[in-house]
Scaffold this active site. Sequence first.
Site, PDB file in Angstrom:
ATOM      1  N   ASP A 232       1.424  -6.560  -3.656  1.00  0.00           N
ATOM      2  CA  ASP A 232       1.640  -5.121  -3.709  1.00  0.00           C
ATOM      3  C   ASP A 232       0.641  -4.537  -4.709  1.00  0.00           C
ATOM      4  O   ASP A 232       0.653  -4.921  -5.881  1.00  0.00           O
ATOM      5  CB  ASP A 232       3.085  -4.897  -4.192  1.00  0.00           C
TER       6      ASP A 232
ATOM      7  N   ASP B 283      -1.127  -0.824   1.128  1.00  0.00           N
ATOM      8  CA  ASP B 283      -1.121  -1.459  -0.191  1.00  0.00           C
ATOM      9  C   ASP B 283      -0.212  -2.677  -0.311  1.00  0.00           C
ATOM     10  O   ASP B 283       0.054  -3.130  -1.421  1.00  0.00           O
ATOM     11  CB  ASP B 283      -0.736  -0.436  -1.265  1.00  0.00           C
ATOM     12  N   GLU B 284       0.269  -3.205   0.795  1.00  0.00           N
ATOM     13  CA  GLU B 284       1.225  -4.308   0.734  1.00  0.00           C
ATOM     14  C   GLU B 284       1.019  -5.278   1.869  1.00  0.00           C
ATOM     15  O   GLU B 284       0.727  -4.868   2.990  1.00  0.00           O
ATOM     16  CB  GLU B 284       2.639  -3.754   0.932  1.00  0.00           C
TER      17      GLU B 284
END
Length: 439
Positions: A11, A105-106
Amino acid sequence: MRTQASVMHLDLDAFFAAVEQRDKPSLRGKPVVVGGVGGRGVVATASYEARVHGVRSAMSTREARSRCPHAAFLSGRFHAYREASHAVMSLLRSVSPLVEPLSLDEAFVDLQRAGLPDLEVATVTAFAEELRGRVTEVTRGLTASVGLGTSKFIAKVASDLDKPDGLVVVAPGTEQALLRPMSVTVIPGVGPATTERLRRAGIHTVAELEAVSLDELVRLVGRAHGTGLWSLARAQDDRPVVAEREAKSVSVEGTYDTDLTDRRLMEGLLTRQAGEVAARLRKHGMSGRTITIKVRLHDFTTLSRSSTLVSPTDSAATVARTARALLADLDTSGGVRLLGVGVSGLADWVQEDLFGETEEDEEELPAVEVPHHSRRTWSPGMDVVHAEMGRGWVWGSGRGVVTVRFETAETPAGPVRSYAEDDPALTAWVPPPLPDEQD
DNA sequence: TCTGGGGTCCTAGGACCC
DNA sequence: TCTGGGGTCCTAGGACCC
């Protein structure tokens, strides 16, 4: 269930805000809020400096401004975020073929496929620590929080335990001891509504959830959700890491700073959104059968109407025409704050048009040749204009001529008129920019 | 002038078919 | 002149996620 901590969740920390601080040194160490900056915007990401002042994701920008007036409020540069995201995902894919992105973003990474000598805690820990360093390198300074565990659920919980810039490995066998004292809200799928239902049943922690029978849980939250919760409460999660997921729908929506009341305006905006949806479908070689509009009224009640065609389409004109017809059934007299258009039931092919009614036909309406004065560009299906007959939208343009179709509720296929593109009778109504255009 | 945008999944009811 | 069940598709709404 896996017996080794071979699922990784990564993350990127305060991602959008961190990209802004990286690219603009004057923002480093300062509160940065990225999100909608309009009157009805919400926060997408707040830097840690802004979080100190109580600014959170999904908070209205208005409230964020009152909590942290000195923050920099930015609308976002999505191409920069996509670029950074791509660098990270490429790095992850170079490490394991099984990478499942959840958002920009993950991602989950399956370390069973990473070619490590073994999957002991010490080995995966050293591997993840090194990988975090490489993420910072390829992003020129961003940091990531990483969790490792025997399942997706545990890896995700782990990555949250030491943010930002942290690494947590949950040793196999210790999962339930970790989860039991935690709030039920750590379980993915437990949002505000489920939390409230469980709370009324006296269930607040994972330990309390674990004590509830499957039947009781199904009674409380439904079949699918109940069985899922029953397993997750016991740290039982065998969902695989899946690399490629096919898109199931494509949509565009917009919230307007002031409520819309003019139906012609709404139709123009739906037409414009339909054009964007169709363009995205075509870009990916997709088409879809079901067209859905979304309408949020002034009081926030949200309506949807859908219509399924006999064959899939990627035509802007077809999507637009269907969307406008769906809007016709709705009472919007109280004002509309959001409009959206989506296409689902996707197929990766387009039906040959058997009836010869194509978009090109519609766009090649008769036009009068006049001298060209390149004042601006008019986009078919996108621009709404005022002219002597009232409001209409641009049906075709080119060679210095703009064709406008005037539609009314009574005559959906209203009259068509052509104008020189600099005709003073023609004035543009320019819709507010959509978020992605604000880069 | 509380409450984004782009998605996924689930539920429930009705139509329709066998 | 009574009463089926299952399966699939479609629609509308809601919960949830990042």
